[in-house]
Design a protein around this motif. Structure first.
Motif, mmCIF file in Angstrom:
data_model
loop_
_atom_site.group_PDB
_atom_site.id
_atom_site.type_symbol
_atom_site.label_atom_id
_atom_site.label_comp_id
_atom_site.label_asym_id
_atom_site.label_seq_id
_atom_site.Cartn_x
_atom_site.Cartn_y
_atom_site.Cartn_z
ATOM 1 N N LYS A 161 -30.255 -37.683 -13.863
ATOM 2 C CA LYS A 161 -30.679 -37.168 -12.567
ATOM 3 C C LYS A 161 -32.055 -37.699 -12.147
ATOM 4 C CE LYS A 161 -31.127 -32.797 -10.088
ATOM 5 N NZ LYS A 161 -30.992 -31.347 -10.177
ATOM 6 N N TYR A 162 -33.039 -37.701 -13.070
ATOM 7 C CA TYR A 162 -34.420 -38.026 -12.727
ATOM 8 C C TYR A 162 -34.892 -39.394 -13.202
ATOM 9 C CZ TYR A 162 -34.531 -32.973 -11.986
ATOM 10 O OH TYR A 162 -34.267 -31.701 -11.552
ATOM 11 N N GLY A 163 -34.102 -40.073 -14.001
ATOM 12 C CA GLY A 163 -34.533 -41.372 -14.513
ATOM 13 C C GLY A 163 -35.697 -41.222 -15.480
ATOM 14 N N LYS A 164 -36.706 -42.066 -15.343
ATOM 15 C CA LYS A 164 -37.833 -42.065 -16.280
ATOM 16 C C LYS A 164 -39.003 -41.197 -15.801
ATOM 17 C CE LYS A 164 -36.772 -46.530 -18.246
ATOM 18 N NZ LYS A 164 -37.237 -47.896 -18.482
ATOM 19 N N ASP A 165 -38.740 -40.222 -14.963
ATOM 20 C CA ASP A 165 -39.767 -39.247 -14.574
ATOM 21 C C ASP A 165 -39.806 -38.200 -15.682
ATOM 22 O OD1 ASP A 165 -41.449 -37.372 -13.485
ATOM 23 O OD2 ASP A 165 -40.512 -37.429 -11.498
ATOM 24 N N TRP A 166 -40.598 -38.484 -16.724
ATOM 25 C CA TRP A 166 -40.560 -37.700 -17.963
ATOM 26 C C TRP A 166 -40.983 -36.251 -17.767
ATOM 27 C CZ3 TRP A 166 -37.275 -40.289 -20.204
ATOM 28 C CH2 TRP A 166 -37.337 -41.672 -20.359
ATOM 29 N N ALA A 203 -36.546 -29.940 -17.415
ATOM 30 C CA ALA A 203 -35.127 -29.598 -17.499
ATOM 31 C C ALA A 203 -34.704 -29.309 -18.938
ATOM 32 C CB ALA A 203 -34.282 -30.731 -16.925
ATOM 33 N N VAL A 204 -35.320 -29.989 -19.895
ATOM 34 C CA VAL A 204 -34.961 -29.800 -21.303
ATOM 35 C C VAL A 204 -35.501 -28.464 -21.806
ATOM 36 C CG1 VAL A 204 -35.303 -30.685 -23.643
ATOM 37 C CG2 VAL A 204 -34.805 -32.258 -21.789
ATOM 38 N N ARG A 205 -36.687 -28.081 -21.333
ATOM 39 C CA ARG A 205 -37.384 -26.862 -21.773
ATOM 40 C C ARG A 205 -37.860 -26.990 -23.217
ATOM 41 N NH1 ARG A 205 -32.943 -22.899 -20.621
ATOM 42 N NH2 ARG A 205 -32.103 -23.965 -18.841
ATOM 43 N N ASN A 206 -39.005 -26.461 -23.508
ATOM 44 C CA ASN A 206 -39.606 -26.450 -24.845
ATOM 45 C C ASN A 206 -39.904 -27.836 -25.414
ATOM 46 O OD1 ASN A 206 -39.466 -23.623 -24.882
ATOM 47 N ND2 ASN A 206 -37.388 -23.705 -25.693
ATOM 48 N N ARG A 207 -39.866 -28.857 -24.592
ATOM 49 C CA ARG A 207 -40.221 -30.218 -25.020
ATOM 50 C C ARG A 207 -41.192 -30.804 -24.004
ATOM 51 N NH1 ARG A 207 -38.379 -31.395 -30.261
ATOM 52 N NH2 ARG A 207 -36.496 -30.177 -30.535
ATOM 53 N N SER A 208 -42.189 -31.524 -24.506
ATOM 54 C CA SER A 208 -43.187 -32.130 -23.614
ATOM 55 C C SER A 208 -42.655 -33.453 -23.051
ATOM 56 C CB SER A 208 -44.481 -32.392 -24.386
ATOM 57 O OG SER A 208 -44.279 -33.410 -25.343
ATOM 58 N N TRP A 227 -34.085 -32.025 -32.693
ATOM 59 C CA TRP A 227 -33.517 -31.672 -31.395
ATOM 60 C C TRP A 227 -32.137 -31.043 -31.596
ATOM 61 C CZ3 TRP A 227 -35.093 -33.580 -26.255
ATOM 62 C CH2 TRP A 227 -36.387 -34.110 -26.255
ATOM 63 N N THR A 228 -31.858 -29.982 -30.868
ATOM 64 C CA THR A 228 -30.542 -29.339 -30.944
ATOM 65 C C THR A 228 -29.573 -30.093 -30.041
ATOM 66 O OG1 THR A 228 -30.965 -27.834 -29.089
ATOM 67 C CG2 THR A 228 -31.608 -27.074 -31.313
ATOM 68 N N ARG A 281 -29.064 -31.501 -22.391
ATOM 69 C CA ARG A 281 -29.955 -31.313 -21.239
ATOM 70 C C ARG A 281 -30.758 -32.584 -20.968
ATOM 71 N NH1 ARG A 281 -32.828 -26.102 -23.008
ATOM 72 N NH2 ARG A 281 -31.083 -24.710 -23.173
ATOM 73 N N PHE A 282 -31.200 -33.246 -22.048
ATOM 74 C CA PHE A 282 -31.947 -34.492 -21.889
ATOM 75 C C PHE A 282 -31.107 -35.544 -21.170
ATOM 76 C CE2 PHE A 282 -32.605 -38.804 -23.479
ATOM 77 C CZ PHE A 282 -33.894 -39.044 -23.020
ATOM 78 N N TYR A 283 -29.880 -35.752 -21.623
ATOM 79 C CA TYR A 283 -29.016 -36.763 -21.006
ATOM 80 C C TYR A 283 -28.740 -36.447 -19.539
ATOM 81 C CZ TYR A 283 -28.148 -38.911 -25.554
ATOM 82 O OH TYR A 283 -28.300 -39.548 -26.747
#
Length: 90
Positions: free
Chosen positions: A56-61, A67-72, A42-43, A49-51
């Protein structure tokens, strides 16, 4: 071989868990592969972006992954699971 040092009941449980058609087999495999689910390194930008998305969204993965983009969603959940004790999020 380590099996000879385990109690017979534990050996039986392990054999059952690893049998091909056991529902617990997937649980054993998932635990072993949590670090593999992270994907490539991870960059710093992705982590930031993850943090932000987690706050903002909690555990709504799915939303966090968007929001992170390019990650599932699986990857962002794996990142959370591996670092939840150390995360500086209140």
């Amino acid at each position: 071989m380590l099996v000879k040092f385990l109690p017979a009941k534990m050996v039986m449980v392990l054999k059952e868990a690893m049998s091909a058609n056991s529902p617990t087999r997937s649980l054993v495999i998932e635990k072993r592969k949590l670090s593999d689910m992270l994907g490539p390194r991870w960059t710093m930008e992705e982590l930031a972006r993850f943090y932000d998305a987690y706050r903002k969204y909690g555990k709504d993965w799915k939303k966090v992954a968007g929001a992170v983009r390019n990650r599932s969603a699986e990857m962002v959940e794996a990142l959370y699971m591996m670092n939840r004790l150390f995360m500086p999020i209140a």
